[in-house]
Motif scaffolding. Structure first.
Motif, PDB file in Angstrom:
ATOM      1  N   CYS A  40       0.865  -1.185   0.000  1.00 13.06           N
ATOM      2  CA  CYS A  40       0.000   0.000   0.000  1.00 13.06           C
ATOM      3  C   CYS A  40       0.902   1.235   0.000  1.00 13.06           C
ATOM      4  CB  CYS A  40      -0.880  -0.041   1.248  1.00 13.06           C
ATOM      5  SG  CYS A  40      -1.848   1.431   1.547  1.00 13.06           S
ATOM      6  N   THR A  42       0.870   3.710   1.775  1.00  9.67           N
ATOM      7  CA  THR A  42       1.251   4.102   3.143  1.00  9.67           C
ATOM      8  C   THR A  42       2.530   3.388   3.600  1.00  9.67           C
ATOM      9  OG1 THR A  42      -1.063   4.509   3.639  1.00  9.67           O
ATOM     10  CG2 THR A  42       0.391   4.275   5.524  1.00  9.67           C
ATOM     11  N   HIS A  61       0.828  -4.201   5.577  1.00  5.57           N
ATOM     12  CA  HIS A  61      -0.430  -4.144   6.328  1.00  5.57           C
ATOM     13  C   HIS A  61      -1.644  -4.575   5.512  1.00  5.57           C
ATOM     14  CE1 HIS A  61      -0.212  -0.142   4.454  1.00  5.57           C
ATOM     15  NE2 HIS A  61      -1.522  -0.033   4.634  1.00  5.57           N
ATOM     16  N   CYS A 168      -6.746  -3.122   3.360  1.00 12.46           N
ATOM     17  CA  CYS A 168      -6.537  -1.671   3.467  1.00 12.46           C
ATOM     18  C   CYS A 168      -7.040  -0.939   2.216  1.00 12.46           C
ATOM     19  CB  CYS A 168      -5.078  -1.307   3.744  1.00 12.46           C
ATOM     20  SG  CYS A 168      -4.910   0.485   3.980  1.00 12.46           S
ATOM     21  N   GLU A 312      -9.550   4.415   6.219  1.00 10.93           N
ATOM     22  CA  GLU A 312      -9.975   3.022   5.954  1.00 10.93           C
ATOM     23  C   GLU A 312     -11.441   2.926   5.521  1.00 10.93           C
ATOM     24  OE1 GLU A 312      -7.985   0.380   5.897  1.00 10.93           O
ATOM     25  OE2 GLU A 312      -6.185   1.371   6.660  1.00 10.93           O
TER      26      GLU A 312
HETATM   27  C1  CXF Z   1      -3.701   5.228   6.431  1.00  8.41           C
HETATM   28  C2  CXF Z   1      -3.523   6.599   5.879  1.00  8.41           C
HETATM   29  C3  CXF Z   1      -3.036   7.529   6.973  1.00  8.41           C
HETATM   30  C4  CXF Z   1      -3.945   7.513   8.134  1.00  8.41           C
HETATM   31  C5  CXF Z   1      -4.134   6.152   8.652  1.00  8.41           C
HETATM   32  C6  CXF Z   1      -4.606   5.197   7.609  1.00  8.41           C
HETATM   33  N1  CXF Z   1      -4.230   4.402   5.458  1.00  8.41           N
HETATM   34  C7  CXF Z   1      -3.738   3.238   5.167  1.00  8.41           C
HETATM   35  O1  CXF Z   1      -2.866   2.962   4.424  1.00  8.41           O
END
Ligand code: CXF
Ligand code: ZN
Length: 367
Positions: A40, A42, A61, A168, A312
């Protein structure tokens, strides 16, 4: 026990496949033999170290796998069960009690790398601790320790490689439209960005029965895919003013705009794409913690506009993930059309391909 993991030893990698130690699951924990894990955006933002990651660390994740062992008190899964992993939440705060675990009061400590409350870590390299517990899982590894709250049992015949990104990116995009913005049939939707989250937002829009779905995306291959997945229109932002292009299709403006880019100039332009009672959903993580969105007060007041931050897709995973699995089974969520598989050992290649537009959602697999 020992496990192979993609360990990040310095900002931005590369990830190194190393043998590290993984402990026994403690109370409420679930050790999972990971079979597939999506990459992802992130993961890559955190890997940059800009938000204070300690090294060495194991990220990842969007894990999916088979339960290997459970700690004391775990009742909802047992060794041998197939599971999807998702974000973690405390289950105790009022937002968790109100079915909004994505806004759990403990979201950040529970989802960023952190030791257990007793100070111990789940992963070690020799004597040294390895930063773990990323989104309650750190699943760029053959074995990951998750928690009962962030694992979901799935059917024995579930396709873990196909479903891993639900944990996610897919629930974030689809949930943003279906849950956070509460899309109604016939409403109009603009999606900024045609990556995995943006394309999932398009699929969420189709599921909700949205009429016009416009995707704004600079890459030609992604625009084509967006059309294939159900967008009614696509716009190349390099071809001219994107706001004018949206207004040419929707003169009264859009009911919903979802930003997955996090790119400040694009998000600012979204303010002018919204029509009366429109909702702007912010999903994309900006490159800087200082990024701001100026909202013209008089214009926004008169249209009755809403700006919503979204984590999310407002998912309550134990409820929403089964719904998404059913949509996938019924062909309404063809995630495979934007996923590409790589071996865990090829994680650096997968990330390089993602950076060069050669893949949209990389899913790392383990035998
Ligand atoms: C995250 C983006 C930043 C805030 C928490 C959730 N999303 C997942 O990748
Ligand atoms: Zn994510």
């Amino acid at each position: 026990m020992q496990t192979q993991a993609a360990v990040l030893n310095q900002p931005n990698g590369p990830f190194a496949i190393e043998t590290i130690d993984v402990g026994e699951p403690q109370a409420g924990e679930v050790r999972v033999a990971i079979k597939a894990v999506g990459v992802c955006h992130t993961d890559l933002v955190i890997a940059s170290g800009a938000l204070g990651l300690q090294f060495p660390a194991v990220l990842g994740h969007e894990g999916a796998g088979i339960v290997d062992a459970v700690g004391p008190g775990v009742t909802s899964v047992k060794p041998g069960d197939k599971v999807l992993l998702t974000f973690n939440s405390c289950g105790q705060c009022r937002h968790c009690h109100n079915d909004h675990p994505a806004y759990c009061d403990g979201f950040f400590p529970l989802n960023m790398t952190a030791t257990r409350t007793d100070g111990s870590t789940r992963l070690h390299r020799g004597e040294a601790a390895v930063a773990d517990n990323f989104f309650g899982q750190s699943s760029f590894a053959e074995l990951a320790i998750a928690n009962e709250r962030n694992v979901l049992k799935v059917d024995d015949d579930a396709d873990l490689v196909a479903l891993a990104p639900l944990g996610c990116g897919v629930q974030t995009g689809a949930g943003a439209v279906i849950r956070s913005l509460n899309a109604k049939a016939g409403e109009t939707l603009v999606v900024l960005g045609g990556g995995a989250v943006g394309l999932s937002a398009v699929l969420g829009g189709k599921i909700a029965g949205c009429g016009t779905i416009i995707v704004i995306e600079p890459q030609d291959t992604r625009r084509k895919l967006a059309l294939e997945l159900g967008a009614s229109h696509v716009i190349d932002p390099a071809a001219g003013d994107a706001v004018e292009a949206v207004r040419a299709i929707l003169p009264a403006g859009a009911d919903m705009v979802v930003d997955t880019s996090g790119y400040q100039p694009i998000v600012e332009s979204a303010v002018n794409m919204i029509g009366n009672l429109g909702r702007l959903g912010l999903i994309g993580v900006p490159g800087s913690l200082d990024a701001v969105l100026p909202v013209p007060i008089m214009q926004w007041l008169t249209i009755g506009g809403t700006v919503r931050g979204i984590v999310e897709g407002d998912s309550d995973p134990k409820v929403f993930l089964p719904e998404l699995i059913a949509h996938h089974k019924a062909g309404r969520l063809p995630i495979e059309k934007f996923s590409k598989t790589y071996r865990l050992a090829d994680i650096n290649q997968a990330i390089d391909d993602a950076h060069h537009g050669k893949c949209i959602k990389a899913v790392l697999t383990i035998d």
